[in-house]
Design an enzyme around this catalytic site. Sequence first.
Site, PDB file in Angstrom:
ATOM      1  CG  ASP A   1       6.694  97.447  37.877  1.00  0.00           C
ATOM      2  OD1 ASP A   1       6.714  98.577  37.329  1.00  0.00           O
ATOM      3  OD2 ASP A   1       6.029  97.194  38.900  1.00  0.00           O
TER       4      ASP A   1
ATOM      5  CG  HIS B   1      10.501 104.731  31.027  1.00  0.00           C
ATOM      6  ND1 HIS B   1       9.978 103.661  31.706  1.00  0.00           N
ATOM      7  CD2 HIS B   1       9.698 105.783  31.334  1.00  0.00           C
ATOM      8  CE1 HIS B   1       8.896 104.037  32.380  1.00  0.00           C
ATOM      9  NE2 HIS B   1       8.708 105.333  32.167  1.00  0.00           N
TER      10      HIS B   1
ATOM     11  CG  LEU C   1      13.721  85.050  20.970  1.00  0.00           C
ATOM     12  CD1 LEU C   1      13.208  84.093  22.050  1.00  0.00           C
ATOM     13  CD2 LEU C   1      14.692  86.048  21.618  1.00  0.00           C
TER      14      LEU C   1
HETATM   15  C1  IPE Z   1       2.846  96.970  34.208  1.00  0.00           C
HETATM   16  O1  IPE Z   1       3.537  97.819  35.018  1.00  0.00           O
HETATM   17  C2  IPE Z   1       2.960  97.434  32.796  1.00  0.00           C
HETATM   18  C3  IPE Z   1       4.259  97.322  32.186  1.00  0.00           C
HETATM   19  C4  IPE Z   1       5.337  96.800  32.701  1.00  0.00           C
HETATM   20  C5  IPE Z   1       4.332  97.810  30.838  1.00  0.00           C
HETATM   21  P1  IPE Z   1       2.798  98.968  35.835  1.00  0.00           P
HETATM   22  O2  IPE Z   1       3.832  99.584  36.696  1.00  0.00           O
HETATM   23  O3  IPE Z   1       2.095  99.877  34.929  1.00  0.00           O
HETATM   24  O4  IPE Z   1       1.754  98.149  36.689  1.00  0.00           O
HETATM   25  P2  IPE Z   1       0.926  98.582  37.962  1.00  0.00           P
HETATM   26  O5  IPE Z   1       0.132  99.785  37.579  1.00  0.00           O
HETATM   27  O6  IPE Z   1       1.916  98.889  39.031  1.00  0.00           O
HETATM   28  O7  IPE Z   1       0.088  97.399  38.279  1.00  0.00           O
HETATM   29  C1  IPE Z   2       7.592  99.776  34.048  1.00  0.00           C
HETATM   30  O1  IPE Z   2       8.217 100.578  34.962  1.00  0.00           O
HETATM   31  C2  IPE Z   2       7.728 100.330  32.666  1.00  0.00           C
HETATM   32  C3  IPE Z   2       6.461 100.763  32.075  1.00  0.00           C
HETATM   33  C4  IPE Z   2       5.303 100.723  32.624  1.00  0.00           C
HETATM   34  C5  IPE Z   2       6.545 101.295  30.731  1.00  0.00           C
HETATM   35  P1  IPE Z   2       7.394 101.652  35.760  1.00  0.00           P
HETATM   36  O2  IPE Z   2       7.441 102.942  34.979  1.00  0.00           O
HETATM   37  O3  IPE Z   2       6.040 101.164  36.085  1.00  0.00           O
HETATM   38  O4  IPE Z   2       8.255 101.811  37.060  1.00  0.00           O
HETATM   39  P2  IPE Z   2       7.693 102.043  38.535  1.00  0.00           P
HETATM   40  O5  IPE Z   2       6.797 100.907  38.851  1.00  0.00           O
HETATM   41  O6  IPE Z   2       6.980 103.352  38.508  1.00  0.00           O
HETATM   42  O7  IPE Z   2       8.942 102.071  39.342  1.00  0.00           O
HETATM   43 MG    MG Z   3       5.321 100.112  37.743  1.00  0.00          MG
END
Ligand code: IPE
Ligand code: IPE
Ligand code: MG
Length: 593
Positions: free
Chosen positions: A360, A377, A469
């Site tokens: 995240d 990303h 792995l």
């Molecule tokens: C969880 O992250 C999903 C992934 C890392 C793919 P999110 O950023 O979407 O989660 P929430 O919405 O903050 O809980």
């Molecule tokens: C997680 O990073 C990646 C995916 C959900 C694909 P986020 O895109 O949720 O990043 P934040 O939480 O908005 O910073």
């Molecule tokens: Mg996020």
Amino acid sequence: MPDRLTPRSDERTLRAAYRHCRRAVRRRDPVQYALTQLTPPALRPAWWAMWAAFSAADDIADDPGTDRAERAARLRDWTTRLDRDLAGGRSDDPVRHALVDTVRRWDLDPSTLHRSFATLAEDIGGREFATWTQWSSRVRRSNHSWAVEGLHLLTRAGVHIPLWLNRTESYRRYLDGIYLTDTLADLADDLSRGELLLPADVLASFPGAEDGLRAGRYTPAVRDLVSHLTGRARHWLHQPELLGGLPPGPAVVFDAATRLFMARLDAVDAAGGRLLHWRADPSRVTRWRLLAPARAQTALAWRLLSCPVDHRTPPLPAESQDSVVVESGTVTSPPPHPSGARPPSLAPGDLPRHVAVIMDGNGRWATQRGLPRSDGHREGSTAVREAFHGALELGLPYLTLYSFSTENWKRSTDEISGLFALFREELRTHSFTQYGVRVRWAGSPEGLPEDLVDELLRVQHETRRQTRLALTLCLNYGGRAELTRAARALAHRAATGQIDPARIHEADLAAQLSLPDLPDVDLLWRTGGEHRVSNFLPWHAAYAELHFTDALWPDTDRRDLWQAVTAYTRRRRRYGSAPRVPERPRPDAPAAV
Ligand code: IPE
Ligand code: IPE
Ligand code: MG
């Protein structure tokens, strides 16, 4: 014919012959091929050989470029050669070579197969049926002998299918349903040869339909006829009593076959005018959706099967041997971290078996720099590479990465399509095989672009034999959706009498999950400062040690993974038990609160 007595070059020829048959089935009928993949691995080559032999003979009988007398002579020649090959135990034709081996290996009755070749020869004289009764009797003559040999094959492999005499008519109807479904899906091909393999009386009850079909016009009469026929095929395929009393493996195969043929009928209905020009088949995504759970269930069922298949080792492993696979001895190590950092030396017994990561913080990383979220990303994908390189260096057996959640559909279409493009690119460019990484996908194909699904399935297939792995990508994954799918599958099995609801155990539910053999998560690590699990692996992470860090995902590298694992090795896991003697904190463990 024990394998160890077969000289090596013969063994190679035999393998090549079975590979040839497998390719023929896969190319001509992906649905049938998918079904062979549900059967016990040792039997698959035999199905391919039998199916390819029948198709080869069928092709001769149907060859549009030659006249009837010539086709009849060629088919006679083919079957005469088969007899000679059967007597000699080998053939210079790959299909017959594989069939000869199958017949000898599994002790099949060649005369049963001959009966169906004889029906094909009769067909060259012209196939016309006045009524459904005539149609059925022709269908049964050519197909039932294969069904009988199929049952024999299963019995030889230790899979006993009880047959009830009072269900004979249901078995027959079911096979008629399969054949009618195939006839409808292949309508274009038959019409191109000037054939219409349907009874005259049904054609007569839809005036104008036959003319429309023969002229390649999808008129209202053709549409009504097709819809009548798909209805009839569905009715014949619906024989739920045939499931009763079947052992778990065959029950799953039967259920999956029925669903696949029903999906083929849906494709016929949905094809409209295209039906007269193309073969109607369920899409790859539909096939995947129907087959993925069945594959998992049969894999489990055949593992539990105590059958005498082992001493009849097939000449070919069940899975494809087309692609070049780097053997475990030749895998290379990932490039080291640029700083020269090496993994911590931890006792292998202390390592977590399965680490799962919620990656995240990509969006925030980009926003903080005034960049679009997609740049975050992209930067995050470097950290993904770092994570699996770090896992390899450390010797972790399982690493699971949360790549896209079912809740992430709430994001802008731009962000979502950017993510999908990135996933595609990463899947195409990573060299997983080189490092001995087996990639698996957990999640649903629903809503994903078909080419991304293809890419995931391709990588999954190509890396299936790697053992260093297991890297699981949770992509379009939602924990609740996964549990709901599992509950639905169990409810279906209970409703059809395959399991007793009172005897459902945890293992039964686990067997219905996307990847039934994925072990429990030992360590769940989330970056980005949030302290939640966001619908990630609720079943597997029930007893996971949780580790939260503030760094945004693109700012992490393999050293963060090593740190998370090192912290894990200091935890004491109790699984509900009480310590027998007062525990002394491990060195560096945080003070108890
Ligand atoms: C969880 O992250 C999903 C992934 C890392 C793919 P999110 O950023 O979407 O989660 P929430 O919405 O903050 O809980
Ligand atoms: C997680 O990073 C990646 C995916 C959900 C694909 P986020 O895109 O949720 O990043 P934040 O939480 O908005 O910073
Ligand atoms: Mg996020």
